[in-house]
Design a protein around this motif. Structure first.
Motif, short mmCIF file in Angstrom:
data_model
loop_
_atom_site.label_atom_id
_atom_site.label_comp_id
_atom_site.label_asym_id
_atom_site.label_seq_id
_atom_site.Cartn_x
_atom_site.Cartn_y
_atom_site.Cartn_z
N VAL A 1 52.87 27.09 -28.51
CA VAL A 1 53.08 25.67 -29.36
C VAL A 1 51.86 24.73 -28.83
CG1 VAL A 1 54.04 23.47 -29.38
CG2 VAL A 1 55.40 25.75 -29.20
N LEU A 2 50.54 24.36 -29.26
CA LEU A 2 49.70 24.20 -28.70
C LEU A 2 49.33 22.49 -28.86
CD1 LEU A 2 46.91 23.83 -27.29
CD2 LEU A 2 46.21 25.41 -28.87
N ALA A 3 49.24 21.23 -28.53
CA ALA A 3 48.54 19.96 -29.04
C ALA A 3 48.18 19.75 -28.72
CB ALA A 3 49.93 19.53 -28.80
N VAL A 4 46.29 19.43 -29.39
CA VAL A 4 45.50 18.85 -28.86
C VAL A 4 44.96 17.57 -29.55
CG1 VAL A 4 44.56 21.55 -29.17
CG2 VAL A 4 44.48 20.04 -31.42
N LEU A 5 44.19 17.49 -28.23
CA LEU A 5 43.72 15.72 -28.13
C LEU A 5 42.42 15.61 -28.53
CD1 LEU A 5 45.14 12.88 -28.38
CD2 LEU A 5 44.93 12.57 -26.01
N THR A 6 41.50 15.21 -29.79
CA THR A 6 40.36 15.05 -30.04
C THR A 6 40.20 14.20 -30.71
OG1 THR A 6 40.52 16.13 -32.16
CG2 THR A 6 40.92 17.23 -29.92
N PRO A 7 38.89 13.41 -31.42
CA PRO A 7 38.80 12.72 -31.84
C PRO A 7 39.11 12.99 -33.68
CG PRO A 7 36.62 13.23 -31.07
CD PRO A 7 37.76 13.98 -30.59
N ALA A 8 39.36 11.91 -34.65
CA ALA A 8 39.76 12.64 -35.64
C ALA A 8 38.77 13.17 -37.13
CB ALA A 8 40.16 11.48 -36.68
N GLU A 9 37.81 13.35 -36.56
CA GLU A 9 37.08 13.42 -37.39
C GLU A 9 37.32 15.06 -37.43
OE1 GLU A 9 34.31 15.69 -36.86
OE2 GLU A 9 34.19 15.75 -34.83
N ILE A 10 37.45 15.87 -36.99
CA ILE A 10 37.93 17.86 -36.59
C ILE A 10 38.55 17.33 -38.27
CG2 ILE A 10 38.80 19.10 -35.97
CD1 ILE A 10 37.98 18.48 -33.24
N TRP A 11 39.74 16.87 -38.22
CA TRP A 11 41.03 17.02 -39.61
C TRP A 11 40.19 16.16 -40.71
CZ3 TRP A 11 43.63 20.60 -37.35
CH2 TRP A 11 43.46 20.94 -36.15
N THR A 12 39.98 15.01 -40.17
CA THR A 12 39.57 14.70 -41.47
C THR A 12 38.08 14.98 -42.32
OG1 THR A 12 38.44 12.58 -40.27
CG2 THR A 12 40.78 12.41 -40.68
N SER A 13 37.08 14.95 -41.88
CA SER A 13 35.76 15.56 -42.04
C SER A 13 35.48 16.61 -42.83
CB SER A 13 34.20 15.59 -40.52
OG SER A 13 33.02 15.74 -41.15
N GLU A 14 34.75 16.07 -44.35
CA GLU A 14 34.50 17.26 -44.35
C GLU A 14 33.14 18.11 -44.77
OE1 GLU A 14 34.78 15.14 -49.03
OE2 GLU A 14 36.54 16.40 -49.01
N SER A 15 32.91 17.71 -43.59
CA SER A 15 30.89 18.18 -42.88
C SER A 15 31.89 19.60 -43.14
CB SER A 15 30.81 18.19 -42.18
OG SER A 15 32.06 18.44 -40.33
N PRO A 16 30.93 21.32 -43.51
CA PRO A 16 30.67 22.79 -43.25
C PRO A 16 31.02 22.80 -41.59
CG PRO A 16 28.46 21.85 -43.69
CD PRO A 16 29.42 20.21 -43.74
N ARG A 17 30.96 22.04 -41.03
CA ARG A 17 31.27 22.32 -39.13
C ARG A 17 32.89 22.31 -39.68
NH1 ARG A 17 32.49 19.66 -35.51
NH2 ARG A 17 32.14 17.79 -36.25
N ALA A 18 32.77 20.85 -39.57
CA ALA A 18 34.62 20.86 -38.97
C ALA A 18 35.36 21.68 -40.75
CB ALA A 18 35.04 19.33 -40.08
N ALA A 19 35.00 21.35 -41.71
CA ALA A 19 35.73 22.34 -42.17
C ALA A 19 35.49 24.04 -41.90
CB ALA A 19 34.95 22.86 -44.04
N GLN A 20 34.97 24.63 -41.03
CA GLN A 20 34.32 25.60 -40.92
C GLN A 20 36.01 25.93 -39.52
OE1 GLN A 20 30.57 26.41 -39.16
NE2 GLN A 20 31.41 29.26 -38.93
#
Length: 739
Positions: free
Chosen positions: A112-131
C-alpha cells in the motif's frame, strides 16, 4: 496522535491517517529525500516512522524496499529538472516526481503506497500526466484520491495538493473514492464525511463520491469530471436535442503570450497596435472592460486578431469566482484586439448556426459547464474547453430560440421608439405640437404594451390561444361567474374541467393510435358507446390520461412529440388532487347531489381554483393548434400540397382561412388535425369531428357518444348537442379500436 503536524494542515493529516487505517492497520512510514530543495516538509504523527532517501533518483528503489515492511507515504521532491523534452525539444522542464512515481514498484501483493504530490498529476490532461497515470496503472490500483487546498503553507495557498492511495495491482480493479477537502476547515464534519465515504461501495457524500465504472487509466481524475451529479447532468444535456463538443462548433483563435511574445508588446500610439485582452478584461457581466491606462497593446499577426462574434473566456479560476465560466462576446466596440494567453478565444465555425451560438454562450455561463471544464485546476486548458460537451438545439428548441430572439428585437424596437418619442418632447416648434405628437404616436406603443400585458393573464391566454372547445367552455364559465348565478357558474366550471380533460384524452387517443400504441382504457369507452344509455364521461377521460401518463411505450416516443405535453397534464400531486376534487364534484352534480345555495359561493371559488390549476398545467395546448383543413391542392411536379385551413384557436369558430405549403398528399378535406411544434399534422378523425351543429347552427367539434344499431350519435364539446351520423361512420370508430 498529536493535534497538528507543524507544517501540514491538521485536518488533512487526520484524513491521511484515516485513509491508511481503512486500507491497512499497520504502522505507516513516511519517505522523503535528504535534500530540502522543493521538498514539502512537515512533522510526523508520533505513530509514524520517518525514512529518508539520499536523492530523488534513489527514492523509487528505497520505496520498494520499505514497502516490504508495511504501508508507505511517499513525498517526492516537487522540483523541476531539465533535459531532453518531448518531441525532441531540449531543455523542456520535467518534475522529479514523474520519474520517481513511474519507477515505484510494489514489494508484494499487499503493498500500500500513498503519494503526496501536486494535484496536476491526477487532474491534468497533458500527455505527460496521462502517460504517468497509465504507467502507474500497470502496477498499481488507485483506491482513493484526496484533494486539498492550502494544506502545506510553504506552498502557495491556492495550490491544490493530492494524496493518492495506491495498492498493488489486482486482477479486478476495485472502486475508486475521490474526496475534496473544502477550502474552509470544517473539522469534524469533514472527517466524518470522509469516514462515511471510505465505507461506501457507491454513491456520494457531501465532499466525495465513489467511482464504480472506472475510467481508462490515463484519463483525468479531476474531481468534477466523474462526480455522479455531473455525469447525470452531462447525459441530461441531450434533452435539449443532442450533444456535441465545443470544438465541433468553435475553433481556437491563436493567443499572444506576454512572455514568449514580449517583442510584440507595443504602445497605443504606435501604428498597427491593437489592444491585448487579458483575463481581467473579461467581466462577470458578459462584456469586455473598456481600455484604461493599464491596458496592454501589441502588434499582433492577423491570425491572432479577434472578430465580432468571437467568445473570450477568462482562463484562470478565482477561488471566489461565482460558478460558471466568465465569458464575453466580442463586439465591434471592442475591436481591434487580440487575446492574451490568460484567456481562451473561440471563433464560431462557418457551419455553426445562430441558434447554436446563442445556446452555447448561455451554457458556458452555467455552473455545469464550469464543473465539466474542471475546477480542480486553477487554469482552464484549451483542450478541456474544446472537448466540453455542449447541448445542440433540436428543431423545436431552434424555433423557440428564433421566436425569443425575434421577441427580444421587437421589444428593443418598441423601447427605442418610446425613448425617441420621449426625447422629442421639447424639439417641436410649439408645446401644442409636441403634446399632439406624443399623444398620437404614443397611442400605438401603449396599445402594443397593453396587448402584450394581457398575455400574462391566464384567462386572456385561454380565450385567445387555446383550442376552440376548451376556450369556449372557459369563456362560458367566466361569463357565468361574472353574472352572479352561482348554480349556473358552478355547473359551467365543472363542465369546463370535463371538456378540458375530454379534449386532451381524445387527442391522446388519436396520437397513440397514430403511433400504433393501443391503450387499454378504450375498453371502458367502447362499452359505454355500445350501451345505448350513457356515453363516456369524466372518469373515462381521466382513465385515458392516467394510462397515457404511465405508458412506457408512449414515453419512448421522441421527446418533441406532442403526446408528452398531454402526459404531463395530471403529473404531480397538486394536479392529481385538483382533478380528484373536480371529479367528485362533477359526479355529485350529475347524480343530483346538489349543494345548498349557502355553500355554492365557496364551492364556485374552490372549483374555479382547481380548474385554473389544470388550465395552467395545460398551457402546452397553446403550442399545438387545432386545425380544420378546408381545401387541398396537390402539385405532382413539386410534390407539395397547398393546404387551406382554419386555425381553431380561441373562443369563436369564425376565424380566417390560412394557407400553407406542405410536402404531403394524404390530408383530408374537412377533417380536424393537431398541428404540433415540429410543423407536423396529426389526424384527429374519428376521435374528433368538426361539423355545423344541427341544433344551434354553429360550427362545433364533436366526439362519439353513443352507437345504437342504426346510427352513430356525436356530442358537441361546446354545447352538448347531439348530432346523428350514418351507420357507416361506425367503421372508422371500429378501425381505431373504439368499437
Amino acid at each position: 496522535m498529536p493535534e497538528g503536524m507543524g507544517l501540514l494542515n491538521p485536518s488533512f493529516e487526520r484524513l491521511l491517517a484515516m485513509g491508511f487505517a481503512h486500507v491497512t492497520p499497520c504502522p505507516v512510514t513516511v519517505l522523503t529525500t535528504t535534500s530540502e530543495e522543493d521538498q514539502p516538509r512537515f512533522e510526523l504523527p508520533s505513530s509514524w516512522r520517518a525514512a529518508q532517501g539520499g536523492s530523488w533518483q534513489e527514492l523509487s528503489a528505497c520505496a520498494t524496499r520499505l514497502l516490504s515492511q508495511g504501508p508507505l507515504l511517499l513525498v517526492p521532491p516537487w522540483q523541476r529538472r531539465t533535459g531532453t523534452g518531448e518531441r525532441g525539444k531540449r531543455n523542456a522542464s520535467y518534475f522529479a516526481y514523474d520519474d520517481v512515481l513511474g519507477a515505484c514498484r510494489p514489494a508484494n501483493a499487499d503493498s500500500v503506497l500513498a503519494v503526496l504530490t501536486p494535484a496536476e498529476i491526477w487532474t491534468s490532461e497533458s500527455p505527460r500526466a496521462a502517460q504517468l497515470r497509465a504507467k502507474l496503472a500497470e502496477h498499481w490500483d488507485t483506491l482513493a484520491v484526496l484533494y486539498g487546498t492550502g494544506v502545506i503553507p510553504q506552498i502557495h495557498l491556492s495550490a491544490v495538493v493530492a494524496a493518492a492511495f495506491l495498492k498493488a495491482r489486482q486482477e479486478s480493479r476495485p472502486p475508486m473514492k475521490i474526496f475534496r477537502m473544502p477550502y474552509t476547515d470544517e473539522g469534524v464534519s469533514v472527517e466524518k464525511d470522509f469516514e462515511v465515504l471510505l465505507q461506501r461501495g457507491g454513491g456520494s457524500t457531501r465532499y466525495g463520491y465513489v467511482v464504480r465504472e472506472l475510467p481508462p487509466a490515463e484519463e483525468s481524475l479531476d474531481y468534477d469530471r466523474h462526480h455522479p451529479d455531473v455525469v447525470s447532468q452531462r447525459a441530461d444535456l441531450a434533452g435539449f436535442g443532442s450533444i456535441t463538443t465545443l470544438g465541433e462548433l468553435y475553433e481556437a483563435v491563436p493567443r499572444i503570450n506576454m512572455v514568449a511574445d514580449s517583442q510584440r508588446i507595443s504602445t497605443e500610439e504606435q501604428p498597427g497596435a491593437v489592444r491585448l485582452l487579458g483575463g481581467r478584461d473579461v467581466l462577470h457581466g458578459g462584456s469586455i472592460a473598456l481600455s484604461t491606462d493599464e491596458s496592454y497593446w501589441v502588434k499582433a499577426p492577423s491570425r491572432c486578431l479577434l472578430q465580432s462574434g468571437d467568445l473570450v473566456v477568462r482562463g484562470i479560476h478565482g477561488r471566489n469566482d461565482p460558478p460558471g465560466l466568465i465569458v464575453a462576446e466580442v463586439t465591434e466596440r471592442d475591436l481591434p484586439a487580440a487575446p492574451a494567453h490568460t484567456t481562451i478565444a473561440l471563433r464560431p465555425r462557418a457551419t455553426t448556426t445562430p441558434q447554436q451560438i446563442r445556446l452555447v454562450a448561455q451554457f458556458l455561463r452555467t455552473p455545469l459547464a464550469d464543473r465539466l471544464v474542471g475546477r480542480s485546476s486553477v487554469h482552464i486548458t484549451m483542450k478541456r474547453i474544446l472537448e466540453l460537451p455542449v447541448p445542440q438545439p433540436d428543431d423545436v428548441l431552434t424555433a423557440a430560440l428564433d421566436d425569443l430572439d425575434a421577441a427580444r428585437h421587437r421589444l428593443e424596437t418598441w423601447r427605442n421608439d418610446a425613448e425617441t418619442l420621449l426625447e422629442s418632447a421639447f424639439t417641436s416648434k410649439t408645446a401644442m405640437q409636441a403634446r399632439d405628437r406624443i399623444v398620437a404616436e404614443g397611442r400605438g406603443l401603449r396599445l402594443r404594451v397593453e396587448a402584450a400585458t394581457l398575455l400574462d393573464d391566464l384567462g386572456h391566454t385561454v380565450r385567445t390561444r387555446f383550442p376552440y372547445p376548451v376556450a369556449y367552455r372557459w369563456r362560458e364559465s367566466e361569463a357565468r361567474i361574472s353574472a352572479g348565478d352561482q348554480q349556473a357558474a358552478y355547473s359551467a366550471v365543472l363542465e369546463a374541467a370535463e371538456i378540458l380533460l375530454c379534449y386532451c384524452a381524445l387527442v391522446a387517443l388519436a396520437l397513440a393510435w397514430e403511433a400504433g400504441i393501443p391503450l387499454g382504457s378504450t375498453t371502458a369507452i367502447k362499452a359505454k358507446l355500445l350501451s345505448g344509455r350513457s356515453g363516456p364521461g369524466f372518469g373515462d377521460w381521466v382513465a385515458v390520461l392516467e394510462e397515457a401518463a404511465g405508458s412506457r411505450k408512449l414515453r419512448a416516443l421522441p421527446h418533441q412529440h406532442p403526446i408528452h405535453g398531454i402526459r404531463s397534464l395530471l403529473a404531480g400531486q397538486d394536479a392529481a388532487d385538483a382533478r380528484q376534487r373536480l371529479s367528485e364534484r362533477r359526479n355529485d352534480d350529475a347524480h343530483l347531489r346538489r349543494l345548498d345555495p349557502i355553500d355554492l359561493p365557496l364551492a364556485v371559488v374552490e372549483a374555479s381554483a382547481d380548474l385554473n390549476l389544470l388550465i395552467e398545467r395545460s398551457r402546452f395546448l397553446a403550442d399545438s393548434p387545432l386545425v380544420h383543413v378546408t381545401a387541398v391542392q396537390w402539385d405532382s411536379l413539386t410534390q407539395t400540397a397547398q393546404v387551406h385551413y382554419r386555425e381553431l384557436m380561441g373562443d369563436h369558430p369564425v376565424v380566417p382561412t390560412k394557407t400553407a405549403v406542405l410536402p404531403r398528399n394524404d390530408l383530408e378535406v374537412g377533417s380536424l388535425y393537431l398541428w404540433d411544434s415540429m410543423h407536423d399534422l396529426h389526424l384527429l378523425r374519428p376521435f374528433l369531428t368538426g361539423l355545423v351543429c344541427r341544433v344551434c347552427r354553429i360550427w362545433s367539434t364533436f366526439h362519439a357518444d353513443l352507437v345504437p344499431k342504426d346510427r352513430v350519435l356525436l356530442k358537441s364539446l361546446e354545447h352538448g348537442h347531439v348530432h346523428p351520423q350514418p351507420a357507416d361512420t361506425a367503421s372508422a370508430l371500429t378501425r381505431v379500436g373504439l368499437l
